[in-house]
Write an enzyme that holds these catalytic residues in place. Structure first.
Site, short mmCIF file in Angstrom:
data_model
loop_
_atom_site.label_atom_id
_atom_site.label_comp_id
_atom_site.label_asym_id
_atom_site.label_seq_id
_atom_site.Cartn_x
_atom_site.Cartn_y
_atom_site.Cartn_z
N SER A 114 0.80 -1.22 0.00
CA SER A 114 0.00 0.00 0.00
C SER A 114 0.83 1.27 0.00
O SER A 114 0.39 2.30 -0.49
CB SER A 114 -0.93 0.03 1.22
OG SER A 114 -0.17 -0.01 2.42
N CYS A 115 2.06 1.22 0.53
CA CYS A 115 2.76 2.49 0.74
C CYS A 115 3.60 2.90 -0.45
O CYS A 115 3.91 4.07 -0.60
CB CYS A 115 3.64 2.42 1.97
SG CYS A 115 5.27 1.71 1.71
N GLY A 116 4.01 1.98 -1.31
CA GLY A 116 4.85 2.36 -2.42
C GLY A 116 6.27 2.65 -1.97
O GLY A 116 6.74 2.13 -0.98
#
Length: 279
Positions: A114-116
């Site tokens: 989700s955070c990249g």
């Protein structure tokens, strides 16, 4: 390696009735990316297109910019103690003469689905390190009507989503609306890396005439990846972040959000959208 989905037992409750049955879930496994044999990053991803994922990751990190920068990408044999291959570790060997970045404990990147790419907070750093500055000449010019039809075409191409309901997707379209490529992954940033990595391996960078469409929101990381690949237009079906808008304005990226049917918001680079009324 084809481990895209897995089956798990689930208890279903429907209208007060209870039943047990297997359900198809999207697979999520770690991928360790090594650079010239040294660990660089770990990302949680849906297995498949792992070499493209690794290549796209390195493009977004500014390590490579063309297919000639890569000597080889291989799965690491003996990744487990018993010598077997997990197909969850890949090693990217750079071509002779390609600078190897300083890999330290502080530099090693852990990315979740989700955070990249965490830690790249500098807009100026992205602008100055990209090897493919956005310079589409003549400029890409896109009709709003063309953009409005792209989400449905992306959704129709999401084969694994139909079976699991649990994947993000990213697609590349030509400026005429032709679907060039589509990738799915449990991580939205992985889906984009797979697209960019495949383009690099086919020696197609920069993607200076392409439109990138993502199935969720437009985060800073996704805007960064578009800029690093030289993509002039990024469209998302959901909202952008404030930092994504700032990066788009800084680099000349056209950023479209809330692309739903004929409606959309253009946050930056509106000169590439063929607007028919004053703004």
């Amino acid at each position: 390696m084809g481990r895209v989905t897995e089956r798990r037992r689930t208890v279903r409750i429907r209208g007060g009735s209870v039943s047990a049955r297997p359900d198809t879930l999207v697979a999520e496994e770690p991928l360790e990316i090594r650079l010239n044999g040294r660990p660089l990053a770990i990302t949680m991803r849906t297995p498949g297109d792992d070499f493209a994922l690794a290549a796209g990751f390195l493009v977004s990190e500014g390590v490579i910019g063309t297919a000639a920068d890569v000597r080889s990408i291989v799965y690491c044999a003996g990744a487990k103690d018993d010598g077997s291959n997990t197909y969850n570790v890949v090693d990217v060997q750079l071509a002779p003469g390609v600078p190897v970045p300083d890999i330290t404990l502080e530099r090693n990147v852990y990315t979740t689905s989700s955070c990249g790419l965490c830690g790249k907070a500098s807009l100026d750093a992205v602008r100055t390190t990209t090897r493919h500055p956005i310079a589409d000449a003549p400029p890409v010019r896109v009709e709003p009507e063309l953009l409005s039809g792209l989400p449905d075409r992306l959704r129709a191409a999401q084969r694994v989503f139909d079976r699991t309901g649990g994947l993000h997707a990213a697609a590349l379209f030509s400026e005429e609306g032709e679907l060039l490529d589509v990738r799915e992954d449990v991580g939205r940033h992985n889906a984009v890396d797979k697209l960019v990595g495949r383009a690099l391996r086919e020696d197609l960078l920069p993607l200076s005439r392409a439109i990138l469409l993502v199935s969720g929101r437009a985060s800073f990381e996704l805007a960064q990846k578009a800029v690093m690949a030289g993509i002039p237009v990024l469209a998302a079906v959901s909202a952008p972040s404030s930092l994504a808008v700032d990066l788009a304005a800084e680099t000349g990226l056209t950023l479209v959000g809330f692309l739903r049917g004929p409606d959309m918001n253009v946050y930056a680079g509106e000169e590439r959208i063929a607007l028919h009324s004053g703004v």
